[in-house]
Write a protein that holds these residues in place. Sequence first.
Motif, mmCIF file in Angstrom:
data_model
loop_
_atom_site.group_PDB
_atom_site.id
_atom_site.type_symbol
_atom_site.label_atom_id
_atom_site.label_comp_id
_atom_site.label_asym_id
_atom_site.label_seq_id
_atom_site.Cartn_x
_atom_site.Cartn_y
_atom_site.Cartn_z
ATOM 1 N N SER A 291 0.852 -1.189 0.000
ATOM 2 C CA SER A 291 0.000 0.000 0.000
ATOM 3 C C SER A 291 0.888 1.240 0.000
ATOM 4 O O SER A 291 1.584 1.507 0.984
ATOM 5 C CB SER A 291 -0.900 -0.009 1.244
ATOM 6 N N THR A 292 0.858 1.984 -1.123
ATOM 7 C CA THR A 292 1.695 3.189 -1.171
ATOM 8 C C THR A 292 1.223 4.209 -0.125
ATOM 9 O O THR A 292 2.039 4.935 0.436
ATOM 10 C CB THR A 292 1.687 3.811 -2.583
ATOM 11 N N GLY A 293 -0.107 4.237 0.139
ATOM 12 C CA GLY A 293 -0.619 5.153 1.168
ATOM 13 C C GLY A 293 0.000 4.838 2.527
ATOM 14 O O GLY A 293 0.489 5.732 3.229
ATOM 15 N N ASP A 294 0.026 3.532 2.900
ATOM 16 C CA ASP A 294 0.634 3.130 4.188
ATOM 17 C C ASP A 294 2.128 3.475 4.211
ATOM 18 O O ASP A 294 2.657 3.938 5.219
ATOM 19 C CB ASP A 294 0.480 1.619 4.417
ATOM 20 N N LEU B 191 3.686 5.807 2.547
ATOM 21 C CA LEU B 191 3.875 7.258 2.654
ATOM 22 C C LEU B 191 3.566 7.753 4.069
ATOM 23 O O LEU B 191 4.272 8.600 4.615
ATOM 24 C CB LEU B 191 2.979 7.983 1.631
ATOM 25 N N ARG B 192 2.493 7.186 4.675
ATOM 26 C CA ARG B 192 2.171 7.582 6.057
ATOM 27 C C ARG B 192 3.318 7.193 7.004
ATOM 28 O O ARG B 192 3.669 7.943 7.912
ATOM 29 C CB ARG B 192 0.836 6.965 6.515
ATOM 30 N N ALA B 193 3.914 6.027 6.766
ATOM 31 C CA ALA B 193 5.062 5.608 7.596
ATOM 32 C C ALA B 193 6.236 6.576 7.396
ATOM 33 O O ALA B 193 6.945 6.913 8.350
ATOM 34 C CB ALA B 193 5.476 4.178 7.240
ATOM 35 N N ASP C 36 -4.404 15.530 -2.648
ATOM 36 C CA ASP C 36 -3.824 15.466 -3.998
ATOM 37 C C ASP C 36 -2.903 14.250 -4.111
ATOM 38 O O ASP C 36 -2.544 13.630 -3.107
ATOM 39 C CB ASP C 36 -3.002 16.730 -4.294
ATOM 40 N N LEU C 37 -2.493 13.952 -5.347
ATOM 41 C CA LEU C 37 -1.577 12.826 -5.555
ATOM 42 C C LEU C 37 -0.131 13.270 -5.393
ATOM 43 O O LEU C 37 0.264 14.345 -5.844
ATOM 44 C CB LEU C 37 -1.769 12.218 -6.946
ATOM 45 N N VAL C 38 0.645 12.411 -4.768
ATOM 46 C CA VAL C 38 2.090 12.599 -4.615
ATOM 47 C C VAL C 38 2.712 12.369 -6.012
ATOM 48 O O VAL C 38 2.196 11.559 -6.794
ATOM 49 C CB VAL C 38 2.598 11.575 -3.568
ATOM 50 N N ASP D 239 -2.175 -2.069 -3.427
ATOM 51 C CA ASP D 239 -3.353 -1.373 -2.895
ATOM 52 C C ASP D 239 -3.071 0.130 -2.973
ATOM 53 O O ASP D 239 -2.262 0.648 -2.213
ATOM 54 C CB ASP D 239 -3.552 -1.871 -1.451
ATOM 55 N N GLY D 240 -3.704 0.804 -3.935
ATOM 56 C CA GLY D 240 -3.474 2.254 -4.061
ATOM 57 C C GLY D 240 -2.353 2.606 -5.025
ATOM 58 O O GLY D 240 -1.934 3.760 -5.087
ATOM 59 N N PHE D 241 -1.864 1.643 -5.749
ATOM 60 C CA PHE D 241 -0.839 1.840 -6.783
ATOM 61 C C PHE D 241 -1.107 0.832 -7.880
ATOM 62 O O PHE D 241 -1.349 -0.325 -7.561
ATOM 63 C CB PHE D 241 0.572 1.636 -6.219
ATOM 64 N N PRO D 242 -1.059 1.202 -9.154
ATOM 65 C CA PRO D 242 -0.818 2.547 -9.686
ATOM 66 C C PRO D 242 -2.072 3.425 -9.587
ATOM 67 O O PRO D 242 -3.183 2.924 -9.478
ATOM 68 C CB PRO D 242 -0.466 2.273 -11.152
ATOM 69 N N LYS E 39 0.919 7.010 -16.016
ATOM 70 C CA LYS E 39 2.398 7.009 -15.919
ATOM 71 C C LYS E 39 2.877 5.928 -14.942
ATOM 72 O O LYS E 39 3.846 5.222 -15.212
ATOM 73 C CB LYS E 39 2.889 8.373 -15.414
ATOM 74 N N GLN E 40 2.206 5.841 -13.801
ATOM 75 C CA GLN E 40 2.589 4.824 -12.808
ATOM 76 C C GLN E 40 2.353 3.415 -13.351
ATOM 77 O O GLN E 40 3.157 2.508 -13.115
ATOM 78 C CB GLN E 40 1.800 5.016 -11.507
ATOM 79 N N ALA E 41 1.245 3.243 -14.076
ATOM 80 C CA ALA E 41 0.942 1.915 -14.632
ATOM 81 C C ALA E 41 2.014 1.525 -15.646
ATOM 82 O O ALA E 41 2.462 0.369 -15.681
ATOM 83 C CB ALA E 41 -0.438 1.918 -15.282
ATOM 84 N N ALA F 207 -7.161 9.927 13.712
ATOM 85 C CA ALA F 207 -7.877 9.865 12.441
ATOM 86 C C ALA F 207 -6.971 10.363 11.322
ATOM 87 O O ALA F 207 -6.079 11.178 11.547
ATOM 88 C CB ALA F 207 -9.133 10.712 12.522
ATOM 89 N N ARG F 208 -7.176 9.838 10.115
ATOM 90 C CA ARG F 208 -6.380 10.299 8.976
ATOM 91 C C ARG F 208 -6.705 11.748 8.675
ATOM 92 O O ARG F 208 -7.872 12.113 8.568
ATOM 93 C CB ARG F 208 -6.701 9.430 7.753
ATOM 94 N N PRO F 209 -5.703 12.575 8.481
ATOM 95 C CA PRO F 209 -5.982 13.992 8.216
ATOM 96 C C PRO F 209 -6.696 14.213 6.888
ATOM 97 O O PRO F 209 -7.295 15.266 6.689
ATOM 98 C CB PRO F 209 -4.594 14.652 8.199
ATOM 99 N N ASP F 210 -6.674 13.183 5.988
ATOM 100 C CA ASP F 210 -7.345 13.368 4.697
ATOM 101 C C ASP F 210 -8.731 12.726 4.669
ATOM 102 O O ASP F 210 -9.341 12.625 3.622
ATOM 103 C CB ASP F 210 -6.476 12.839 3.547
ATOM 104 N N ASP F 211 -9.245 12.291 5.834
ATOM 105 C CA ASP F 211 -10.605 11.755 5.903
ATOM 106 C C ASP F 211 -11.593 12.842 6.332
ATOM 107 O O ASP F 211 -12.433 12.614 7.190
ATOM 108 C CB ASP F 211 -10.680 10.567 6.885
ATOM 109 N N THR G 125 -11.307 16.238 -2.945
ATOM 110 C CA THR G 125 -10.092 16.328 -3.763
ATOM 111 C C THR G 125 -9.617 14.930 -4.156
ATOM 112 O O THR G 125 -9.235 14.678 -5.307
ATOM 113 C CB THR G 125 -8.976 17.066 -2.986
ATOM 114 N N ARG G 126 -9.666 13.991 -3.200
ATOM 115 C CA ARG G 126 -9.234 12.614 -3.486
ATOM 116 C C ARG G 126 -10.123 11.969 -4.550
ATOM 117 O O ARG G 126 -9.642 11.264 -5.437
ATOM 118 C CB ARG G 126 -9.260 11.781 -2.201
ATOM 119 N N LEU G 127 -11.429 12.246 -4.434
ATOM 120 C CA LEU G 127 -12.374 11.704 -5.418
ATOM 121 C C LEU G 127 -12.103 12.307 -6.799
ATOM 122 O O LEU G 127 -12.145 11.610 -7.817
ATOM 123 C CB LEU G 127 -13.793 12.028 -4.959
#
Length: 194
Positions: free
Chosen positions: A30-33, A35-37, A57-59, A84-87, A91-93, A138-142, A149-151
């Motif tokens: 999970s790229t999200g996990d 990045l959070r780490a 936004d996307l990193v 999970d969450g990548f790509p 470009k990532q794909a 809680a996640r700051p982006d929830d 923005t995420r949607l």
Amino acid sequence: MRLILLGPPGAGKGTQSQRLVKKHGIVQLSTGDMLRAAITAGTPIGQKAKDIMARGDLVPDDVVVGIISDRINEPDAGRGFVLDGFPRTVKQAEALDGLLDKMGLKLDGVVELKVDEGILLKRIAKRHADMQSRGEAARPDDNPEAFETRLGAYREQTAPLIDYYRRRGALRSVDGMAGVDDVSRSIDAVLPGG
Ligand code: AMP
């Protein structure tokens, strides 16, 4: 087993990934996990990603591609993985295709969790409340603004991947609106051997 789980934020990718990990003995990437780490550890990547992620936004592609290419080469990923969450962008794909080619590996499938946008906001609000009631940060982006923005990022940058993988014959779409167990069963049914 090497899989991608695709779907908008709140579609249940994390939950279903964890189930696939248990069932198939693979690892969740999970790229999200990650990045959070990195944010928690205060690494340069974390510092770069922090505000971008809080906004929803996307990193930048090169940052996440770098993280995944390191992680996918670690020994435990040799057992198989669920991305999970990548790509999240074409470009990532394309970068992932290049990485897998170089490693001589192929994907077993790309599973799309199809969910109505209307229920996503409710799910995110519930995740926020559940985490707070467990005393977890809680996640700051929830929050509603970051979620919009995420949607938007999903619609504009990630949804084109559905066609990208469909054209390659790799896409398997399942109804992500059902209960967690039913969604797991639908995923099993579309995977090789299912
Ligand atoms: P997630 O935990 O998958 O919902 O990701 C949380 C946030 O991390 C996203 O809103 C992005 O800011 C960032 N992120 C995670 N994965 C990626 C990716 N593959 N590409 C760009 N940004 C990402």
